[in-house]
Scaffold this motif. Sequence first.
Motif, short mmCIF file in Angstrom:
data_model
loop_
_atom_site.label_atom_id
_atom_site.label_comp_id
_atom_site.label_asym_id
_atom_site.label_seq_id
_atom_site.Cartn_x
_atom_site.Cartn_y
_atom_site.Cartn_z
N LYS A 317 45.49 45.56 39.63
CA LYS A 317 45.44 44.10 39.74
C LYS A 317 45.09 43.63 41.15
CE LYS A 317 50.52 43.97 40.08
NZ LYS A 317 51.74 43.53 39.36
N ARG A 318 45.26 44.49 42.15
CA ARG A 318 44.93 44.09 43.52
C ARG A 318 43.43 44.11 43.80
NH1 ARG A 318 49.78 46.03 43.08
NH2 ARG A 318 49.07 48.17 42.76
N ASN A 319 42.67 44.83 42.97
CA ASN A 319 41.20 44.78 43.11
C ASN A 319 40.53 44.36 41.81
OD1 ASN A 319 41.28 47.13 41.53
ND2 ASN A 319 41.13 48.48 43.30
N ASN A 320 41.28 43.58 41.00
CA ASN A 320 40.78 43.04 39.73
C ASN A 320 40.26 44.14 38.82
OD1 ASN A 320 40.43 40.87 37.98
ND2 ASN A 320 38.36 40.42 38.68
N TYR A 321 40.92 45.30 38.88
CA TYR A 321 40.63 46.42 37.99
C TYR A 321 39.16 46.86 38.06
CZ TYR A 321 45.18 44.93 36.33
OH TYR A 321 46.51 44.57 36.28
N GLY A 322 38.54 46.64 39.21
CA GLY A 322 37.16 47.07 39.39
C GLY A 322 36.15 46.25 38.61
N GLU A 349 49.32 44.57 31.90
CA GLU A 349 49.78 43.96 33.16
C GLU A 349 49.42 42.49 33.22
OE1 GLU A 349 49.77 47.93 36.06
OE2 GLU A 349 48.34 46.29 36.43
N SER A 350 48.34 42.09 32.56
CA SER A 350 47.94 40.68 32.58
C SER A 350 48.91 39.80 31.80
CB SER A 350 46.52 40.51 32.03
OG SER A 350 46.48 40.77 30.63
N GLN A 351 49.76 40.42 30.99
CA GLN A 351 50.78 39.66 30.25
C GLN A 351 51.96 39.26 31.13
OE1 GLN A 351 51.70 42.56 27.22
NE2 GLN A 351 49.96 41.97 25.92
N GLY A 352 51.97 39.76 32.37
CA GLY A 352 53.08 39.49 33.28
C GLY A 352 53.96 40.71 33.39
N ALA A 353 54.84 40.70 34.37
CA ALA A 353 55.74 41.84 34.57
C ALA A 353 56.56 42.12 33.32
CB ALA A 353 56.65 41.58 35.76
N ILE A 354 57.03 41.05 32.67
CA ILE A 354 57.70 41.16 31.37
C ILE A 354 57.07 40.10 30.47
CG2 ILE A 354 59.87 41.04 30.09
CD1 ILE A 354 61.35 41.69 32.66
N GLN A 355 56.42 40.54 29.43
CA GLN A 355 55.73 39.60 28.54
C GLN A 355 56.69 38.54 28.00
OE1 GLN A 355 54.16 41.28 24.95
NE2 GLN A 355 53.39 39.33 24.20
N ASP A 356 56.25 37.30 28.01
CA ASP A 356 57.02 36.19 27.45
C ASP A 356 56.66 36.07 25.98
OD1 ASP A 356 58.31 33.90 26.76
OD2 ASP A 356 57.37 32.61 28.28
#
Length: 439
Positions: A317-322, A349-356
């Motif tokens: 996520k720090r390099n937008n997954y390439g 991971e795009s769902q958040g640290a814990i998916q809502d």
Amino acid sequence: MMSQQQNDVITRVGKGTPAGQLLRNYWQPVALAEELPSERPVKAVRLMGEHFVLFRDEQGRLGMLDRDCPHRGADLASGRLEDGGLRCAFHGWLFDVNGQCTSTPGEPAGSTLCKRIKQRSYEVIERAGVIFAYIGSGTPPAFPHFDCFAAPDEYTFAFKGLFECNWLQALEVGIDPAHASFLHRFFEDEDVSDSYGKQFRGASANSEMPITKVLREFESPEILVNPADYGLRLIAKRAVDDTHMHVRVTNVVFPQAFVIPMSSEMTITQWHVPVDDENCYWFAIFTSFNKPTNKQQMREQRLELYELPEYTSRKNKRNNYGFNLAEQQSQTYTGMGFDINVHDQWAVESQGAIQDRTKEHLGTTDKGIIAYRKLLIDAIEKAQAGEKTFMLIDEAEASKMTGPASIDGIAPIDRWDEYWKESDLERRNAAPWPAAAQS
């Protein structure tokens, strides 16, 4: 949808939480065997928010202890392997693999203090290149006699990777048969002879049709979910013409693993193991049915993406997954490269640290996820009530759990159900090791 309270119950795994109490009743992968190198086989382990030290003593015995020294709390993961155990670097207290203190060198001659000191220890066992630990109470369950544990070492390969999200959403991507047609879509097919060790790149069994073509052109599978003695069997069917159907059989092994086809000759058994509530490792055992695995090639393939010592993805996520726009327009659906682990990592991971999950709207293709959550919630409730839960099996029960079948192939449309069973049996009968069919 579910309430926030319900979401917390099924995702939070710290000590004393309902899901944490449940998962502690099962063996958990904690390290690859290669993470305990011969020069200093000591490793710090974090599992479900707790801290441990894993080590192999001078006699080759495995041990796992609480990480804080019972003397004054120093870090045993920085200790020295010597004199039959792990010695704390602070004051020299020595502990064997069972946690028994065998030496307190700062005490007066004749002191019996060490006999009264015992660090909490945990059962550990190495299977197929993965070290499993049991941090629950009572007797741990037996290991099912699945292919990944039955195959000789030379027919398996183990690896792992870090996902920066909750274990449950990471697991659920693996029990979702519909996502592959989009998330893992490649716009061009490649030479399947170069597909060794790469998922969704070879040809479907009994066919020259690349799996990439199947997923791309037939994007709406019919999904069947059937109960099994180990969890769930999922079957995704895609009609490719009037006479043939693509059939993909995958399995959910309770509480947190799945078995899926890697290729016509290899399967993957994969666990999603909580580091804490917001991080997890996937541990995978690849099992070959036709020839020994090329461990070096498979490891090198994965080390192109994963960095040691934490097995973190170079694309994250720090390099937008390439992400690459030109690639997204012409080569892959995501524009995030050709490794499906990156696709999965972005998705979860795009769902958040814990998916809502209070905001989600499940559809027909989510029936496997719905069925699994019902199993999970039922087991959590039983564990809270002190009742025996699913897959807490003894050796007699474990010996009957073989396989399970995991197939990806093209079948006659009127015999698809017979096809996958026959294909699985044919592969097992031809295997050079005793690959028992599911009983």
